[in-house]
Design a protein around this motif. Structure first.
Motif: not given
Ligand code: NDP
Length: 453
Positions: A308-319, A358-361
């Protein structure tokens, strides 16, 4: 099922996963229990849910530490969660009679017409890990008290919590079969929903999981209640109390490691106060104590799972790649465990993950808007519609803006929260149906009309 402590990465427990045989046994026991359970006088079912509240209070620390070990919630917040579970039990012990006996229509002259609320039977609850006790008690307190029986398919990373909840009810004196945990993998859920003995299903979790359960239930014409994700706006108008908004906003985004469907996720700020709010908000976010979730003083623990942390970080990096600016945080913390820092993004471009998903973090997206109308437009520019928060010193303005936001609940000068006394649920991709209060108790009952001439 392997349980990994997200604060350390260590495997702490192994549970046997339920297969077809266990599913059959559980559904048979649930079905068998229903006949006698629905006949128990309501007053006795109210006494039992009150007894469950006492068991929870007695075991508060033990249950809190279990949650913390399995999914990393700071232990002080886990204790509050246990207390809230006891509260929802108290609530239905006190109000079930009134909710189930409420009759909101007139009788035509010369008749006695009643609405009686009868239980449906076995209800399947598919629940997530983020509030591993609360999500389950929010379901079981009203529905068991209404005379349904429950089967819990809990998230695969919190099997200990699932078994502990089953044990709370056993200690409270519930008969065998009235509430059972089934440690089944999610690929067995379709068949469970399709089983004739299961009369309805409720799911709290992601959109894909909700769609899967709703499709399986729809195929069999069974009712569902879905509580899915959110991208809640936190609207700060030009006359807001900025210190209060910044402090509450930082907490609303980061409590439970930011892993809450109703966390404030998009901060929509009036241009007149944007710079002042952003400064105060970043100060508050940076002051949060990140650390070992077993430490009483920790405010933000690890994320519940490494993936879940990795998925969140991917969202941040893409943003960020799309043009967002990182004001604070933005990279996983280099230490043992699944730690992500409280993060603030600005200049968030339309269409990037921080804007649309949704950013779940613990990641906040902050937007600057030119006035009230633009704030409402930005708040509604999402596929989700769970909660929202509006900040203004003018209560009438707050209500006016609240009424224009497409969400299941809007809080003015308060963070979005669930409360046993008021309905809870979403619109749009955040799901449908309501939990809690009278509205929640009557979702899974037969509202039967009895007309007597
Ligand atoms: P999921 O939605 O996958 O899990 C929630 C529950 O649904 C679990 O019990 C899970 O079981 C079950 N489930 C998953 N897929 C299916 C399926 N196809 N059919 C039936 N049941 C299913 O959440 P994740 O843990 O994977 O988290 C992913 C994202 O979901 C988060 O990042 C967040 O965005 C959102 N989420 C939202 C929550 C909320 O409160 N609204 C809570 C949790 C997550 P199993 O664990 O065995 O897969």
């Amino acid at each position: 099922m392997e349980v990994v402590n997200p604060a350390t990465g260590e495997r702490i427990d192994t549970y046997e996963e339920a297969g077809d045989e266990a599913v059959e046994r559980t559904l048979a026991d649930a079905h068998a229990a229903f006949g006698a359970w629905r006949e128990r006088p309501l007053a006795e079912r109210e006494e039992l849910i009150e007894a469950a509240a006492e068991v929870l209070r007695d075991g508060k620390r033990e249950y809190a530490e279990l949650m913390t070990r399995e999914m990393g919630k700071p232990v002080a917040q886990a204790e509050s969660e246990v207390e809230k579970c006891a509260w929802v039990c108290d609530h239905y012990a006190e109000h079930a009679h009134a909710y189930l006996e409420a009759d909101h229509h007139p009788s035509p002259p010369g008749t006695a017409v009643k609405t009686v609320h009868e239980p449906l039977g076995v209800v399947l609850a598919v629940m997530p890990w983020n509030f591993p006790f609360w999500q389950v008690f929010r379901f079981l307190a009203p529905y068991l008290t209404a005379g349904n029986v429950g089967v819990l398919k809990h998230a695969s990373n919190v099997p200990g919590c699932a078994e502990a909840i089953e044990d709370v009810l056993r200690q409270a004196g519930y008969p065998e079969g009235v509430f059972q945990s089934l440690l089944a993998p999610s690929d067995l859920v379709d068949d469970i929903v399709a089983d004739d003995r299961v009369r309805a299903a409720t799911l709290t979790g992601s959109g894909p999981a909700g769609r899967a359960v709703a499709s399986a239930a729809g195929d069999q014409l069974k009712k569902t209640v879905l509580e899915l994700g959110g991208s809640d706006p936190f609207v700060v108008l030009d006359d807001a109390d900025l210190a209060d908004a910044a402090e509450t906003g930082a907490w609303a985004r980061n409590l439970n490691g930011g892993q809450s469907c109703i966390a404030a996720k998009r901060f929509v700020v009036h241009t007149a106060v944007y710079d002042d709010f952003l400064d105060a908000f970043v100060d508050e976010v940076e002051s949060l104590a990140v650390g070992d979730p077993m430490d009483e003083d920790t405010e933000v623990g690890p994320q519940a799972r490494q993936d879940l942390l990795e998925a969140l970080h991917e969202q941040v990096e893409a943003s960020v790649e799309a043009g967002a600016t990182v004001v604070t945080g933005g990279d996983p913390i280099e230490r043992e465990g699944a730690y992500y820092p409280p993060t603030v993004l600005t200049d968030v471009p339309a269409g990037c993950p921080a804007d649309t998903e949704e950013l779940f973090g613990p990641v906040a997206a902050v937007y600057e808007v030119d006035g009230e109308a633009a704030a409402v437009e930005r708040a509604n520019d999402t596929e989700f519609g769970l909660g929202a928060s509006v900040w203004t010193e003018d209560r009438e303005r707050g209500e006016r803006v609240a009424r224009r936001i497409d969400a299941g609940c809007v809080y003015v000068n308060q963070l979005t929260k669930s409360d046993p006394r008021v309905p809870f649920g979403g619109v749009k991709q955040s799901g449908y149906g309501r939990e809690l209060s009278e509205a929640g108790m009557t979702e899974f009952v037969n509202r039967k009309t009895v007309w007597i001439e």
